[in-house]
Design a protein around this motif. Sequence first.
Motif, PDB file in Angstrom:
ATOM      1  N   ALA A   1      37.695   4.268  97.799  1.00  0.00           N
ATOM      2  CA  ALA A   1      38.297   2.975  98.143  1.00  0.00           C
ATOM      3  C   ALA A   1      37.262   1.857  98.075  1.00  0.00           C
ATOM      4  O   ALA A   1      37.540   0.758  97.566  1.00  0.00           O
ATOM      5  CB  ALA A   1      38.920   3.046  99.534  1.00  0.00           C
ATOM      6  N   GLY A   2      36.054   2.115  98.569  1.00  0.00           N
ATOM      7  CA  GLY A   2      35.012   1.101  98.535  1.00  0.00           C
ATOM      8  C   GLY A   2      34.585   0.756  97.124  1.00  0.00           C
ATOM      9  O   GLY A   2      34.373  -0.419  96.793  1.00  0.00           O
ATOM     10  N   ILE A   3      34.461   1.766  96.281  1.00  0.00           N
ATOM     11  CA  ILE A   3      34.083   1.518  94.888  1.00  0.00           C
ATOM     12  C   ILE A   3      35.159   0.739  94.157  1.00  0.00           C
ATOM     13  O   ILE A   3      34.870  -0.206  93.415  1.00  0.00           O
ATOM     14  CB  ILE A   3      33.800   2.849  94.163  1.00  0.00           C
ATOM     15  CG1 ILE A   3      32.559   3.519  94.734  1.00  0.00           C
ATOM     16  CG2 ILE A   3      33.628   2.619  92.657  1.00  0.00           C
ATOM     17  CD1 ILE A   3      32.326   4.929  94.217  1.00  0.00           C
ATOM     18  N   ARG A   4      36.398   1.121  94.360  1.00  0.00           N
ATOM     19  CA  ARG A   4      37.494   0.446  93.663  1.00  0.00           C
ATOM     20  C   ARG A   4      37.585  -1.027  94.065  1.00  0.00           C
ATOM     21  O   ARG A   4      37.996  -1.876  93.270  1.00  0.00           O
ATOM     22  CB  ARG A   4      38.810   1.162  93.940  1.00  0.00           C
ATOM     23  CG  ARG A   4      38.851   2.593  93.468  1.00  0.00           C
ATOM     24  CD  ARG A   4      38.827   2.717  91.931  1.00  0.00           C
ATOM     25  NE  ARG A   4      40.108   2.350  91.375  1.00  0.00           N
ATOM     26  CZ  ARG A   4      40.320   1.318  90.575  1.00  0.00           C
ATOM     27  NH1 ARG A   4      39.322   0.529  90.218  1.00  0.00           N
ATOM     28  NH2 ARG A   4      41.512   1.072  90.101  1.00  0.00           N
TER      29      ARG A   4
ATOM     30  N   ALA B   1      44.403   6.001  87.702  1.00  0.00           N
ATOM     31  CA  ALA B   1      43.940   6.372  86.363  1.00  0.00           C
ATOM     32  C   ALA B   1      42.448   6.137  86.173  1.00  0.00           C
ATOM     33  O   ALA B   1      41.871   6.599  85.177  1.00  0.00           O
ATOM     34  CB  ALA B   1      44.720   5.580  85.316  1.00  0.00           C
ATOM     35  N   HIS B   2      41.812   5.430  87.106  1.00  0.00           N
ATOM     36  CA  HIS B   2      40.367   5.211  87.019  1.00  0.00           C
ATOM     37  C   HIS B   2      39.567   6.383  87.580  1.00  0.00           C
ATOM     38  O   HIS B   2      38.338   6.395  87.470  1.00  0.00           O
ATOM     39  CB  HIS B   2      39.968   3.937  87.774  1.00  0.00           C
ATOM     40  CG  HIS B   2      40.288   2.676  87.048  1.00  0.00           C
ATOM     41  ND1 HIS B   2      41.573   2.210  86.871  1.00  0.00           N
ATOM     42  CD2 HIS B   2      39.487   1.760  86.440  1.00  0.00           C
ATOM     43  CE1 HIS B   2      41.547   1.078  86.206  1.00  0.00           C
ATOM     44  NE2 HIS B   2      40.292   0.783  85.921  1.00  0.00           N
ATOM     45  N   VAL B   3      40.222   7.337  88.195  1.00  0.00           N
ATOM     46  CA  VAL B   3      39.537   8.463  88.839  1.00  0.00           C
ATOM     47  C   VAL B   3      39.779   9.733  88.035  1.00  0.00           C
ATOM     48  O   VAL B   3      40.922  10.054  87.683  1.00  0.00           O
ATOM     49  CB  VAL B   3      40.020   8.642  90.291  1.00  0.00           C
ATOM     50  CG1 VAL B   3      39.301   9.837  90.949  1.00  0.00           C
ATOM     51  CG2 VAL B   3      39.776   7.367  91.105  1.00  0.00           C
ATOM     52  N   HIS B   4      38.710  10.460  87.749  1.00  0.00           N
ATOM     53  CA  HIS B   4      38.768  11.708  86.990  1.00  0.00           C
ATOM     54  C   HIS B   4      38.059  12.799  87.795  1.00  0.00           C
ATOM     55  O   HIS B   4      37.231  12.512  88.657  1.00  0.00           O
ATOM     56  CB  HIS B   4      38.100  11.528  85.626  1.00  0.00           C
ATOM     57  CG  HIS B   4      38.481  10.257  84.937  1.00  0.00           C
ATOM     58  ND1 HIS B   4      39.644  10.121  84.204  1.00  0.00           N
ATOM     59  CD2 HIS B   4      37.876   9.038  84.908  1.00  0.00           C
ATOM     60  CE1 HIS B   4      39.726   8.893  83.728  1.00  0.00           C
ATOM     61  NE2 HIS B   4      38.660   8.214  84.141  1.00  0.00           N
ATOM     62  N   VAL B   5      38.377  14.050  87.484  1.00  0.00           N
ATOM     63  CA  VAL B   5      37.830  15.163  88.261  1.00  0.00           C
ATOM     64  C   VAL B   5      37.351  16.266  87.328  1.00  0.00           C
ATOM     65  O   VAL B   5      38.046  16.642  86.376  1.00  0.00           O
ATOM     66  CB  VAL B   5      38.886  15.742  89.237  1.00  0.00           C
ATOM     67  CG1 VAL B   5      38.235  16.799  90.141  1.00  0.00           C
ATOM     68  CG2 VAL B   5      39.531  14.640  90.076  1.00  0.00           C
ATOM     69  N   LEU B   6      36.152  16.786  87.606  1.00  0.00           N
ATOM     70  CA  LEU B   6      35.650  18.004  86.992  1.00  0.00           C
ATOM     71  C   LEU B   6      35.550  19.068  88.079  1.00  0.00           C
ATOM     72  O   LEU B   6      34.955  18.827  89.122  1.00  0.00           O
ATOM     73  CB  LEU B   6      34.261  17.799  86.383  1.00  0.00           C
ATOM     74  CG  LEU B   6      34.142  17.044  85.063  1.00  0.00           C
ATOM     75  CD1 LEU B   6      32.669  16.955  84.661  1.00  0.00           C
ATOM     76  CD2 LEU B   6      34.955  17.698  83.966  1.00  0.00           C
TER      77      LEU B   6
ATOM     78  N   ASP C   1      41.815  15.608  93.187  1.00  0.00           N
ATOM     79  CA  ASP C   1      42.959  15.703  92.274  1.00  0.00           C
ATOM     80  C   ASP C   1      44.096  14.789  92.716  1.00  0.00           C
ATOM     81  O   ASP C   1      44.745  14.136  91.888  1.00  0.00           O
ATOM     82  CB  ASP C   1      43.456  17.143  92.200  1.00  0.00           C
ATOM     83  CG  ASP C   1      42.553  18.051  91.387  1.00  0.00           C
ATOM     84  OD1 ASP C   1      41.822  17.534  90.512  1.00  0.00           O
ATOM     85  OD2 ASP C   1      42.565  19.274  91.624  1.00  0.00           O
ATOM     86  N   ALA C   2      44.351  14.757  94.021  1.00  0.00           N
ATOM     87  CA  ALA C   2      45.431  13.910  94.539  1.00  0.00           C
ATOM     88  C   ALA C   2      45.130  12.438  94.313  1.00  0.00           C
ATOM     89  O   ALA C   2      46.021  11.654  93.941  1.00  0.00           O
ATOM     90  CB  ALA C   2      45.634  14.199  96.032  1.00  0.00           C
TER      91      ALA C   2
ATOM     92  N   ASP D   1      36.778  -2.369  87.831  1.00  0.00           N
ATOM     93  CA  ASP D   1      36.922  -1.989  86.425  1.00  0.00           C
ATOM     94  C   ASP D   1      36.256  -0.653  86.094  1.00  0.00           C
ATOM     95  O   ASP D   1      36.493  -0.100  85.013  1.00  0.00           O
ATOM     96  CB  ASP D   1      36.336  -3.075  85.519  1.00  0.00           C
ATOM     97  CG  ASP D   1      37.128  -4.369  85.575  1.00  0.00           C
ATOM     98  OD1 ASP D   1      38.347  -4.303  85.832  1.00  0.00           O
ATOM     99  OD2 ASP D   1      36.523  -5.443  85.381  1.00  0.00           O
ATOM    100  N   VAL D   2      35.418  -0.136  86.975  1.00  0.00           N
ATOM    101  CA  VAL D   2      34.687   1.079  86.642  1.00  0.00           C
ATOM    102  C   VAL D   2      35.572   2.304  86.825  1.00  0.00           C
ATOM    103  O   VAL D   2      36.574   2.274  87.538  1.00  0.00           O
ATOM    104  CB  VAL D   2      33.407   1.225  87.492  1.00  0.00           C
ATOM    105  CG1 VAL D   2      32.546  -0.016  87.404  1.00  0.00           C
ATOM    106  CG2 VAL D   2      33.734   1.567  88.940  1.00  0.00           C
ATOM    107  N   HIS D   3      35.180   3.391  86.170  1.00  0.00           N
ATOM    108  CA  HIS D   3      35.830   4.682  86.352  1.00  0.00           C
ATOM    109  C   HIS D   3      34.950   5.566  87.236  1.00  0.00           C
ATOM    110  O   HIS D   3      33.730   5.370  87.309  1.00  0.00           O
ATOM    111  CB  HIS D   3      36.070   5.353  85.010  1.00  0.00           C
ATOM    112  CG  HIS D   3      37.204   4.751  84.251  1.00  0.00           C
ATOM    113  ND1 HIS D   3      38.090   5.497  83.497  1.00  0.00           N
ATOM    114  CD2 HIS D   3      37.620   3.466  84.111  1.00  0.00           C
ATOM    115  CE1 HIS D   3      38.992   4.707  82.939  1.00  0.00           C
ATOM    116  NE2 HIS D   3      38.721   3.460  83.288  1.00  0.00           N
ATOM    117  N   LEU D   4      35.575   6.534  87.883  1.00  0.00           N
ATOM    118  CA  LEU D   4      34.866   7.471  88.747  1.00  0.00           C
ATOM    119  C   LEU D   4      35.114   8.886  88.252  1.00  0.00           C
ATOM    120  O   LEU D   4      36.236   9.220  87.870  1.00  0.00           O
ATOM    121  CB  LEU D   4      35.349   7.375  90.198  1.00  0.00           C
ATOM    122  CG  LEU D   4      34.995   6.156  91.036  1.00  0.00           C
ATOM    123  CD1 LEU D   4      35.775   4.924  90.591  1.00  0.00           C
ATOM    124  CD2 LEU D   4      35.303   6.427  92.505  1.00  0.00           C
ATOM    125  N   LEU D   5      34.071   9.701  88.283  1.00  0.00           N
ATOM    126  CA  LEU D   5      34.188  11.117  87.954  1.00  0.00           C
ATOM    127  C   LEU D   5      33.705  11.931  89.147  1.00  0.00           C
ATOM    128  O   LEU D   5      32.505  11.938  89.457  1.00  0.00           O
ATOM    129  CB  LEU D   5      33.364  11.464  86.716  1.00  0.00           C
ATOM    130  CG  LEU D   5      33.356  12.945  86.328  1.00  0.00           C
ATOM    131  CD1 LEU D   5      34.752  13.410  85.904  1.00  0.00           C
ATOM    132  CD2 LEU D   5      32.332  13.213  85.225  1.00  0.00           C
TER     133      LEU D   5
END
Length: 251
Positions: free
Chosen positions: A22-25, A56-61, A49-50, A30-34
């Motif tokens: 939440a703080g980053i967003r 759509a800016h958040v991705h998970v490995l 995952d949730a 505009d940035v994406h998070l992994l």
Amino acid sequence: MSGTIICIPTFDEIDNLGPLVAGIREAAPDVHLLVIDDASPDGTGELADAIAAEDAHVHVLHRSGKQGLGRAYLAGFAYALEHGYDVVVEMDADGSHRAVDLPALLDGLEDADVVLGSRWIAGGRVSGWPLRRQLLSRAGNLYARLLLMLPVRDATGGFRAYRAATLRQLGLDTVRSDGYCFQVELVHRAIESGAVVHEVPITFLERRAGTSKMSGRIVVEALLRIAVLALAGPAVRPGAVAGPLQPAEQR
């Protein structure tokens, strides 16, 4: 894809991940998070995952188990380079790195290839650490600076930004350090490669919740590894380009 992606390794950070995202967003929309999760038993990966399902800016490995901070970052770098991001950021999941410092970190790339968020330059500070921990961090940085002749004050910090083109020159497929020393080895390789490395002041906070993964054993291993790096020959040469990292598992 172009733009910026922040790599965030996690292991049992379920109480910290939501506020961090939440703080980053808010600070850098505009940035994406992994999120790079090492099969956290507390459900951090499922929470990631949730969050990703709603943003759509958040991705998970997802990785199969706890394999160390350095391996997690290398997996994140592989994802970032494979997907064509221009800028790759490292950031801790525990809330010790403030999202409000992100814009200054990214702005620093206007005239640098690597920007380190520094606790130990003018304007930088640490909040919530006892004097013993501050002295240990300063001593570790002095040790690395002297042995490796590094022209930076905070080589061990984990809040930093790289140009993707610079990461490709660092021989990432040959990095062997992990944990505390991983950060030192990468800035050492960046300087060896001829990259321009700058520091910007940040405020470093004690972790928001949960238990620190740092231990005396990790520190001792890092000191020994730094000595090995000092005795070894150059790991990279100016202008060297590494082969592609293997992409990590994605779900």
